[in-house]
Scaffold this active site. Structure first.
Site, PDB file in Angstrom:
ATOM      1  CG  ASN A   8      -1.483   0.942   1.286  1.00  0.00           C
ATOM      2  OD1 ASN A   8      -2.060   2.035   0.305  1.00  0.00           O
ATOM      3  ND2 ASN A   8      -1.983   0.972   2.278  1.00  0.00           N
ATOM      4  CE  LYS A  10       0.138   3.758   4.617  1.00  0.00           C
ATOM      5  NZ  LYS A  10       0.147   3.565   6.006  1.00  0.00           N
ATOM      6  CG  HIS A  92      -5.510   2.082   5.496  1.00  0.00           C
ATOM      7  ND1 HIS A  92      -5.299   2.754   6.286  1.00  0.00           N
ATOM      8  CD2 HIS A  92      -5.040   0.998   5.005  1.00  0.00           C
ATOM      9  CE1 HIS A  92      -4.182   2.829   6.181  1.00  0.00           C
ATOM     10  NE2 HIS A  92      -3.969   1.784   5.788  1.00  0.00           N
ATOM     11  CD  GLU A  94      -2.740   5.431   6.690  1.00  0.00           C
ATOM     12  OE1 GLU A  94      -2.441   5.877   5.324  1.00  0.00           O
ATOM     13  OE2 GLU A  94      -1.757   5.006   7.721  1.00  0.00           O
ATOM     14  CD  GLU A 162      -3.120  -2.501   7.197  1.00  0.00           C
ATOM     15  OE1 GLU A 162      -2.016  -2.240   7.268  1.00  0.00           O
ATOM     16  OE2 GLU A 162      -4.278  -1.415   6.946  1.00  0.00           O
ATOM     17  N   GLY A 168       2.477   2.996  10.834  1.00  0.00           N
ATOM     18  CA  GLY A 168       3.871   3.684  10.430  1.00  0.00           C
ATOM     19  C   GLY A 168       4.540   4.184  11.912  1.00  0.00           C
ATOM     20  CB  SER A 208       5.557  -1.003  12.076  1.00  0.00           C
ATOM     21  OG  SER A 208       4.781   0.039  12.475  1.00  0.00           O
TER      22      SER A 208
HETATM   23  P1  PGA Z   1       2.708   0.171   7.132  1.00  0.00           P
HETATM   24  O1  PGA Z   1       1.470   0.903   7.652  1.00  0.00           O
HETATM   25  O2  PGA Z   1       3.156  -1.000   7.105  1.00  0.00           O
HETATM   26  O3  PGA Z   1       3.007   1.732   6.717  1.00  0.00           O
HETATM   27  O4  PGA Z   1       2.660   0.584   9.441  1.00  0.00           O
HETATM   28  C1  PGA Z   1       0.157  -0.127   6.667  1.00  0.00           C
HETATM   29  C2  PGA Z   1      -1.034   0.185   6.282  1.00  0.00           C
HETATM   30  O5  PGA Z   1      -1.626   1.244   6.752  1.00  0.00           O
HETATM   31  O6  PGA Z   1      -1.349  -0.559   5.155  1.00  0.00           O
END
Ligand code: PGA
Length: 246
Positions: A8, A10, A92, A94, A162, A168, A208
């Site tokens: 992903n 983003k 997601h 976000e 997640e 992140g 992460s």
């Molecule tokens: P990250 O994000 O691996 O940077 O923690 C995962 C995600 O939000 O899909």
């Protein structure tokens, strides 16, 4: 079952970096897992060209619930399918946070994805406050039963767990915690209309994941792949994750 590693990206990347990353992955030897790249929407066509005839698949990061119409700035699942996507991430955290997406909206998007012939990757996850209050199981159960389409089956849908506090941040859930949540997701899935084949449902872990922790996470009971954010932007680190699939 074959694991799935989804990158992903983003809101990151440029035409040049996307081309380099996708072409670099396409040039790697065949992986034993399925791999899907989810670039920002303006880079989808460029990435589909760069992955060419390799086994890599293309995914989008969101779609609209409607097939077409007056929805400025939105993208329909039908169009995503037509330009070469096989997957779309929906719900997601976000998007749930930035755009106030509810379980019902996520379900409508995932339903549109299925109708268009895409595999939705439906994301669920608790916040740090919810985990501290001991609400992880109830939050996840509510999100899974509220966000998955009625037509969801193990064959046509993917779930991604997640934990919001792990995205992140460099923090990952313990493998014991991940195993418990993935077990619970499968149990809730069994209660849904298409849940009879729950044993074959692909449940990804995200938050992460990187080359250095992928092996332990991907070997955890009930984990069938990973949804990778930051580390998917680095060709070699993403490849280490792909190679870590059991
Ligand atoms: P990250 O994000 O691996 O940077 O923690 C995962 C995600 O939000 O899909």
């Amino acid at each position: 079952m074959k694991q799935l590693i989804a990158g992903n990206w983003k809101m990151n990347g440029s035409p040049a970096s996307a081309k380099a990353l996708a072409a670099g992955l396409a040039a790697k030897p065949g992986a034993k897992c399925d791999v899907v790249l989810c670039p920002p929407a303006p880079l989808l066509s460029l990435v589909v060209a760069a992955i060419g005839s390799s086994a890599l698949a293309l995914g989008a990061q969101d779609c609209h619930a409607n097939e077409k119409g007056a929805h400025t700035g939105d993208i329909s699942a039908v169009l995503l399918k037509e330009i070469g996507c096989a997957y779309v991430i929906v719900g997601h955290s976000e998007r749930r946070a930035d755009h106030g997406e509810t379980d019902a909206e996520v379900k409508a998007k995932a339903t549109a994805a299925l109708k268009a012939g895409l595999t939705p990757i439906v994301c669920v996850g608790e916040t740090e406050a919810q985990r501290e209050r001991g609400e992880t199981a109830s939050v996840i159960a509510r999100q899974v039963s509220g966000s998955l389409p009625d037509a969801a089956t193990a064959a046509n849908t993917v779930v991604a767990y997640e934990p919001v506090w792990a995205i992140g941040t460099g923090k990952t859930a313990t493998t014991a915690d991940i195993a418990v949540v993935h077990f619970n997701i499968r149990e809730v899935f069994k209660t849904l209309p298409g849940g009879s084949g729950a044993g074959a449902l692909r449940i990804l872990y995200g938050g992460s994941v990187k080359g250095s922790n992928a092996q332990a996470i991907l070997a955890t009971a009930g984990v069938n792949g990973a949804l990778v954010g930051g580390a998917s932007l680095d060709l070699e680190d993403f490849w280490r994750i792909i190679e870590a699939t059991p």
